[in-house]
Design a protein around this motif. Structure first.
Motif, mmCIF file in Angstrom:
data_model
loop_
_atom_site.group_PDB
_atom_site.id
_atom_site.type_symbol
_atom_site.label_atom_id
_atom_site.label_comp_id
_atom_site.label_asym_id
_atom_site.label_seq_id
_atom_site.Cartn_x
_atom_site.Cartn_y
_atom_site.Cartn_z
ATOM 1 N N ASN A 134 0.750 -1.082 -0.098
ATOM 2 C CA ASN A 134 0.204 0.068 -0.028
ATOM 3 C C ASN A 134 0.833 1.201 -0.032
ATOM 4 O OD1 ASN A 134 -1.695 2.234 0.765
ATOM 5 N ND2 ASN A 134 -3.020 0.958 1.886
ATOM 6 N N PRO A 135 0.973 2.165 -1.342
ATOM 7 C CA PRO A 135 1.814 3.052 -1.219
ATOM 8 C C PRO A 135 1.706 4.294 -0.242
ATOM 9 C CG PRO A 135 0.535 3.047 -3.063
ATOM 10 C CD PRO A 135 0.138 1.872 -2.347
ATOM 11 N N ASP A 136 0.423 4.476 0.277
ATOM 12 C CA ASP A 136 0.014 5.314 1.234
ATOM 13 C C ASP A 136 0.489 5.002 2.609
ATOM 14 O OD1 ASP A 136 -0.853 7.140 -0.736
ATOM 15 O OD2 ASP A 136 -2.693 6.137 -0.674
ATOM 16 N N MET A 137 0.522 3.642 3.013
ATOM 17 C CA MET A 137 0.763 3.147 4.337
ATOM 18 C C MET A 137 2.215 2.502 4.381
ATOM 19 S SD MET A 137 -1.963 4.052 5.925
ATOM 20 C CE MET A 137 -1.847 3.140 7.487
ATOM 21 N N ALA A 138 2.810 2.008 3.613
ATOM 22 C CA ALA A 138 3.869 0.945 3.439
ATOM 23 C C ALA A 138 5.072 1.576 4.460
ATOM 24 C CB ALA A 138 4.477 0.577 2.065
ATOM 25 N N GLY A 139 5.495 0.835 5.283
ATOM 26 C CA GLY A 139 6.552 1.375 6.214
ATOM 27 C C GLY A 139 6.874 0.131 7.216
ATOM 28 N N THR A 140 7.674 0.719 8.038
ATOM 29 C CA THR A 140 7.966 -0.116 9.336
ATOM 30 C C THR A 140 7.214 0.252 10.753
ATOM 31 O OG1 THR A 140 10.358 -0.355 8.423
ATOM 32 C CG2 THR A 140 9.956 -1.215 10.680
ATOM 33 N N TYR A 141 6.442 -0.677 10.967
ATOM 34 C CA TYR A 141 5.336 -0.615 12.077
ATOM 35 C C TYR A 141 5.982 -1.083 13.193
ATOM 36 C CZ TYR A 141 2.117 1.214 8.903
ATOM 37 O OH TYR A 141 1.293 1.957 7.957
ATOM 38 N N ALA A 142 6.309 -0.504 14.144
ATOM 39 C CA ALA A 142 6.913 -0.915 15.592
ATOM 40 C C ALA A 142 5.992 -0.662 16.703
ATOM 41 C CB ALA A 142 8.062 -0.378 15.731
ATOM 42 N N GLY A 143 5.950 -1.121 17.873
ATOM 43 C CA GLY A 143 5.240 -0.937 18.882
ATOM 44 C C GLY A 143 3.859 -1.381 18.769
#
Length: 207
Positions: A134-143
């Motif tokens: 998802n280009p609007d949401m992609a990333g590293t999700y921590a916690g």
């Protein structure tokens, strides 16, 4: 050990304020408040040197082909896998409370940083993989990022909040470590554990 998750009763639905996704009659799902609940625990062993906090969903479809697809359902008999929603390691032994909203207060597009957080060290949750395309949401999700099960799933999902008391100060996990890495690192070091389980669904037929 005893664990209390304020607002979450054993075996009962998790309030929407703790969810990443909430029911929306028109679009099936919209973003929720995504606040981490307050966790408090007591009666840890005297030898405790640190804690691990985790929350995971063991009911996630092992195959995502039909997830959130119009005109389809995710069948109840599909094999399921663990999806980690919250990973904190190296929580100091003198900590026994994580306040509501301390580790997450709202959906953070593209995620939150790995490493030292408000309390303990954050590991990577599985939204990192789920939102990768998802280009609007992609990333590293921590916690912490809360529940958002498929809105077309035939089963209600269960969410296990856990606290583990360890006999080491640190698990020495670096970088983008995940839930499997946490489980492997703490094996043989757990003095005591406590769990509270809540449920959640976005399927209108199950709500």
């Amino acid at each position: 050990m005893k664990l209390k998750v304020t607002g979450v009763e054993e075996g009962c639905p998790i309030p929407e304020k703790f969810a990443f996704g909430v029911f929306n009659a028109e679009h099936h799902m919209s973003f929720g408040p995504n606040r981490n609940p307050e966790l408090s625990w007591e009666d840890a062993p005297e030898a405790t040197r640190s804690f691990v906090v985790m929350m995971f969903d063991p009911d996630v479809p092992s195959v995502a082909d039909d997830v959130n697809q119009e005109g389809k359902t995710v069948p109840a008999d599909l094999p399921r896998v663990d999806f980690f929603h919250w990973l904190l390691v190296d929580v100091p032994a003198n900590i026994s409370l994580i306040p509501e909203g301390e580790d997450s207060d709202g959906v953070s597009p593209k995620g939150k940083p790995v490493g030292p957080g408000p309390i303990g060290v954050r590991g990577v949750n599985n939204y990192t993989q789920f939102l990768a395309d998802n280009p609007d949401m992609a990333g590293t999700y921590a916690g912490y990022d809360g529940p958002c099960p498929p809105w077309n799933d035939e089963i209600i999902h269960h969410y296990h909040f856990e606290v583990h008391a360890l006999d080491v100060d640190s698990l020495n996990l670096k970088g983008e470590f995940d839930g499997n890495a946490v489980r492997a690192a703490m094996a043989g070091h757990v003095l005591a554990s406590a769990r509270v389980t809540g449920t959640y669904t976005l399927n209108p037929d199950l709500r």
